[in-house]
Design an enzyme around this catalytic site. Structure first.
Site, PDB file in Angstrom:
ATOM      1  N   LYS A  87       2.748  -9.666   5.131  1.00 26.09           N
ATOM      2  CA  LYS A  87       1.788  -8.729   4.536  1.00 26.09           C
ATOM      3  C   LYS A  87       1.267  -9.304   3.225  1.00 26.09           C
ATOM      4  CE  LYS A  87       1.520  -3.686   3.968  1.00 26.09           C
ATOM      5  NZ  LYS A  87       2.331  -2.465   3.776  1.00 26.09           N
TER       6      LYS A  87
HETATM    7  O1  G3P Z   1       1.057   1.620   4.085  1.00 23.93           O
HETATM    8  C1  G3P Z   1       0.595   1.812   2.781  1.00 23.93           C
HETATM    9  C2  G3P Z   1       1.265   2.983   2.229  1.00 23.93           C
HETATM   10  O2  G3P Z   1       2.609   2.710   2.012  1.00 23.93           O
HETATM   11  C3  G3P Z   1       0.675   3.591   1.045  1.00 23.93           C
HETATM   12  O3  G3P Z   1       0.905   4.920   1.215  1.00 23.93           O
HETATM   13  O4  G3P Z   1       1.186   7.211   0.512  1.00 23.93           O
HETATM   14  O5  G3P Z   1       1.721   5.332  -1.073  1.00 23.93           O
HETATM   15  O6  G3P Z   1      -0.635   5.861  -0.476  1.00 23.93           O
HETATM   16  P1  G3P Z   1       0.785   5.878  -0.037  1.00 23.93           P
END
Ligand code: G3P
Length: 218
Positions: A87
């Site tokens: 990633k």
């Molecule tokens: O996959 C990306 C994710 O982990 C981000 O999610 O909820 O932190 O915006 P969030």
């Protein structure tokens, strides 16, 4: 549509795997830190444990932000298990590193994508997955779902093989709407995946079936 779980929590990964609908896992440095996984060796071992639980792709994020560093870290991660997807952040060196891994046949997930132009660059670099963060766009009053739709259109226009991995998914409607728009993958929390189970008429209907059975078999 593939379902990935977006966590580094082994219990939640096991629970999603046991449900029988899990196709992979995504992690990021914040999610690893949330589980208290720190230090290079512990982090690498944690990825190995995740790969033992699931059969599908496991995204492991580099920390380096320069090309050489990303290549070195990505190669270390990829060597852990064939399930590992490297990633990479969508920055200039991340795109170069993506092309490097594409040429080597190593799977990549280009992350922190917030525009169609960025998604186009990831596809040009041969990314296996592109991760538009739809929840974080919603957080700033911008329609995250619109980005998924626009990337779908652009990728279909040219037959790009890069899979759209809707990330920063927060709830069941994000999942349903991603499915309607043709997102190839979604990654979200266990709560959003299990939220798809819920409907009051299912619970009411089941209670009635069981009550009627009980009456007939009293
Ligand atoms: O996959 C990306 C994710 O982990 C981000 O999610 O909820 O932190 O915006 P969030």
């Amino acid at each position: 549509m593939k379902f990935f779980i977006d966590t580094a929590n082994l219990d939640q990964i096991k629970e999603a795997e046991d449900l029988g609908v899990l196709d992979g896992v995504t992690t990021n440095p914040s999610l690893m830190a949330k589980e208290g996984i720190t230090g290079e060796e512990n982090i690498l071992n944690h990825y190995k444990k995740i790969c033992e639980i699931v059969e599908g792709d496991v995204s492991a994020e580099v920390i380096a932000t320069d090309y050489e560093g990303m290549v070195k870290q990505g190669e270390e991660l990829a060597a852990l298990n064939p399930q590992i997807v490297v990633k990479l952040p969508l920055i200039e060196d991340g795109i170069k590193a993506c092309k490097y891994f594409t040429d080597k046949g190593i799977k990549t997930n280009v992350t922190l994508v917030f525009s169609v132009g960025q998604a186009l660059l990831a596809a040009k670099a041969g990314a296996t997955y592109v991760s538009p963060f739809l929840g974080r766009l919603d957080d700033i009053s911008t329609d995250g779902m619109n980005l998924i739709e626009e990337i779908r259109t652009v990728y279909d226009n040219y037959g790009f093989k890069t899979q759209i991995l809707a990330a920063s998914v927060r709830n069941t409607m994000h999942i349903v709407n991603c499915a309607k728009l043709g997102s190839d993958v979604m990654t979200g929390p266990l709560s959003a995946i299990k939220g798809l189970l819920k409907h009051p008429l299912t619970d009411i209907g089941l209670a009635k079936f069981l009550a009627d059975y009980a009456k007939g078999n009293a």
